[in-house]
Design an enzyme around this catalytic site. Structure first.
Site, PDB file in Angstrom:
ATOM      1  CG  HIS A   1      -1.675   0.983   1.389  1.00 43.87           C
ATOM      2  ND1 HIS A   1      -1.635   2.276   1.560  1.00 43.87           N
ATOM      3  CD2 HIS A   1      -3.220   1.234   1.020  1.00 43.87           C
ATOM      4  CE1 HIS A   1      -2.710   3.251   1.611  1.00 43.87           C
ATOM      5  NE2 HIS A   1      -3.552   2.549   1.133  1.00 43.87           N
TER       6      HIS A   1
ATOM      7  CG  ASP B   1      -0.751   6.056   3.127  1.00 46.24           C
ATOM      8  OD1 ASP B   1      -0.442   6.772   2.368  1.00 46.24           O
ATOM      9  OD2 ASP B   1      -2.112   6.017   3.213  1.00 46.24           O
ATOM     10  CE  LYS B   2       1.397   0.716   7.560  1.00 45.11           C
ATOM     11  NZ  LYS B   2       2.357   1.070   8.478  1.00 45.11           N
TER      12      LYS B   2
ATOM     13  CD  GLU C   1       7.364  12.887   8.703  1.00 48.26           C
ATOM     14  OE1 GLU C   1       6.324  11.773   8.274  1.00 48.26           O
ATOM     15  OE2 GLU C   1       7.393  13.091   9.854  1.00 48.26           O
TER      16      GLU C   1
ATOM     17  CD  GLU D   1      13.030  18.220  10.249  1.00 49.04           C
ATOM     18  OE1 GLU D   1      12.568  18.690   8.841  1.00 49.04           O
ATOM     19  OE2 GLU D   1      12.321  17.391  10.847  1.00 49.04           O
TER      20      GLU D   1
ATOM     21  CE  LYS E   1      -7.531   0.113   2.342  1.00 50.59           C
ATOM     22  NZ  LYS E   1      -8.149   1.657   1.870  1.00 50.59           N
TER      23      LYS E   1
ATOM     24  CG  PHE F   1      -6.955  -3.541  -6.643  1.00 57.72           C
ATOM     25  CD1 PHE F   1      -6.301  -2.362  -7.268  1.00 57.72           C
ATOM     26  CD2 PHE F   1      -7.055  -3.822  -5.189  1.00 57.72           C
ATOM     27  CE1 PHE F   1      -5.605  -1.500  -6.039  1.00 57.72           C
ATOM     28  CE2 PHE F   1      -6.283  -3.211  -4.314  1.00 57.72           C
ATOM     29  CZ  PHE F   1      -5.614  -2.146  -4.718  1.00 57.72           C
TER      30      PHE F   1
ATOM     31  CG  ASP G   1      -4.785   5.591  -4.212  1.00 58.92           C
ATOM     32  OD1 ASP G   1      -5.746   6.296  -4.337  1.00 58.92           O
ATOM     33  OD2 ASP G   1      -5.252   4.344  -4.116  1.00 58.92           O
ATOM     34  CB  ALA G   2      -0.221  10.482  -3.584  1.00 57.67           C
TER      35      ALA G   2
ATOM     36  NE  ARG H   1      -2.012   9.433   3.067  1.00 56.73           N
ATOM     37  CZ  ARG H   1      -1.890  10.024   1.977  1.00 56.73           C
ATOM     38  NH1 ARG H   1      -2.173  11.010   1.882  1.00 56.73           N
ATOM     39  NH2 ARG H   1      -1.502   9.373   1.067  1.00 56.73           N
ATOM     40  CE  LYS H   2      -4.108   3.245   4.975  1.00 54.61           C
ATOM     41  NZ  LYS H   2      -4.068   4.864   4.556  1.00 54.61           N
TER      42      LYS H   2
ATOM     43  CE  LYS I   1       6.747  11.266  14.299  1.00 54.40           C
ATOM     44  NZ  LYS I   1       5.356  11.720  14.879  1.00 54.40           N
TER      45      LYS I   1
ATOM     46  CE  LYS J   1      12.716  12.951  16.743  1.00 51.11           C
ATOM     47  NZ  LYS J   1      14.521  13.136  16.555  1.00 51.11           N
TER      48      LYS J   1
ATOM     49  CG  ASP K   1       4.595  11.782  18.252  1.00 52.21           C
ATOM     50  OD1 ASP K   1       3.739  11.913  19.082  1.00 52.21           O
ATOM     51  OD2 ASP K   1       4.409  12.406  17.425  1.00 52.21           O
TER      52      ASP K   1
END
Length: 386
Positions: free
Chosen positions: A16, A18-19, A44, A57, A167, A238, A246-247, A252-253, A273, A277, A279
């Site tokens: 995917h 995003d992945k 990112e 960074e 998915k 598909f 898709d971008a 985003r997941k 990260k 961090k 997060d």
């Protein structure tokens, strides 16, 4: 009267878009940590047809060929031919990487490693439940395992028509106790799988293979019945998938990465990260706490929140919600957490050994509920002093 409710979780494959970006970001992080465990990384990634870009960074003494790291990651996923819509050999790779801001750096540096300040403010959540051996929600476990199985069969060549992007989605029916609110999974209500495929395979073959080789081996017969609904490649076609369809973007997941919609999420992504961090390290610590409480038999399910301020080592708050399933009150459970866990980021990093290059494999298949892999140290419950 017993209430019945439906809950749904989804998962996505390593292909995917995003992945793909999550894995690129974490591959870069691992490459830095492998040479310099004190690397500061906030990387990112984004992708679209024929291109991957890494930006952010990074402060490190490591000498890394970022271009090659990115191409190797794309190749490992399986995008190795233009016919699949993406090819690691010919895709463009762009870099926009700078050093960490000195304003941020001065807030987290410390002579004493245990007392480094949090890399940012924020609040993180951990969740655990006794409904599966992974101490994860059944909906999330099944959705993840379906994608894992499909990916394994694609890599082995068993499903020669399968392509990297896919998915899944699983809806389960739960029984809700009216007095305690405890939720007990009773059956699988609906299964959805959509997978990218070659142009020459029929929908009938796809659906037959998905049922016989993916769903039946993964979802135990005790959860399936004659009323279970299956939507297998319901769009009918598909072929165009991955970054061509898709971008993609890192982070985003986050629900797929965590608990499939159960519990809560503080909003911060994990991938790309380093562990300074919170997060990432704070969320791992919160899961460690939640799983330790359930493993100790102190509650059937639990949500844990921790919060931090940038540059401050000690957490601002710790919150525990056992959904009335505990053998002790939430106030007592919170006191137990505070007496058993030192949640300063430096201590969490040390106790969970988070400066190792272990992160690329967390970026696909979920960060939690991964059994049998010692690198997922936050999945090993701590023996609590009661």
């Amino acid at each position: 009267m017993v209430d019945r409710v439906l809950f749904t979780s989804e998962s996505v494959s390593e292909g995917h878009p995003d992945k793909l970006c999550d894995q690129v970001s974490d591959a870069i992080l691992d490459a830095c940590l492998a040479q310099d465990p004190l690397s500061r990384v906030a990387c990112e990634s984004c992708c679209k047809t024929g291109m991957v870009m890494a930006f952010g960074e990074i402060t490190t003494t490591a000498k890394v060929d970022f271009n090659q790291v990115i191409r190797n990651t794309v190749e490992k996923i399986g995008y190795d031919d233009g016919a699949k819509g993406f090819d690691f050999k010919s895709c463009a790779v762009m870099l926009a990487l700078e050093q960490q801001s000195p304003d941020i750096a001065q807030g987290i540096h410390s002579v004493d490693a245990d007392n480094i300040g949090a890399g940012d403010q924020g609040h993180m959540f951990g969740y655990a439940t006794d409904e599966t051996e992974e101490m994860m929600p059944l909906t999330h476990v099944l959705a993840t395992k379906l994608i894992t199985r499909l990916t394994e069969l694609r890599h082995k060549g068993t499903l020669a028509w399968a392509r990297p992007d896919a998915k899944s989605q699983v809806t389960c029916e739960y029984e809700k106790c009216p007095k305690t609110g405890i939720l007990i999974p009773k059956r699988v209500h609906t299964v959805v799988i959509s997978t990218q495929h070659s142009a020459d395979v029929t929908n009938e073959q796809i659906r037959k293979d998905l049922m016989e080789q993916v769903i039946l081996p993964v979802i135990d017969a005790k959860w399936r019945d004659e009323k279970t609904i299956y939507h297998l490649n319901p769009s009918g076609r598909f072929v165009i998938g991955g970054p061509q369809g898709d971008a993609g973007l890192t982070g985003r997941k986050i629900i797929v990465d965590s608990y499939g919609g159960w519990g809560a999420h503080g909003g911060g992504a994990f991938s790309g990260k380093d562990p300074s961090k919170v997060d990432r390290s704070g969320a791992y610590a919160a899961r460690w706490i939640a799983k330790s409480l359930v493993a100790a038999g102190l509650c059937k399910r639990v949500l844990v929140q921790v919060s931090y301020a940038i540059g401050v080592a000690k957490p601002l708050s710790v919150y525990v919600n056992s959904y009335n399933s505990g053998t002790k009150s939430d106030v007592e459970l919170t006191a137990l957490v505070n007496s058993n866990f030192d949640l300063r980021p430096g201590v969490v990093i040390r106790e969970l050994k988070l400066r190792r290059p272990i992160y690329q494999k967390t970026a696909s298949g979920g960060h939690f509920g991964r059994m049998g892999d010692p690198d997922f140290s936050w999945e090993c419950p701590k023996k609590l002093v009661l």
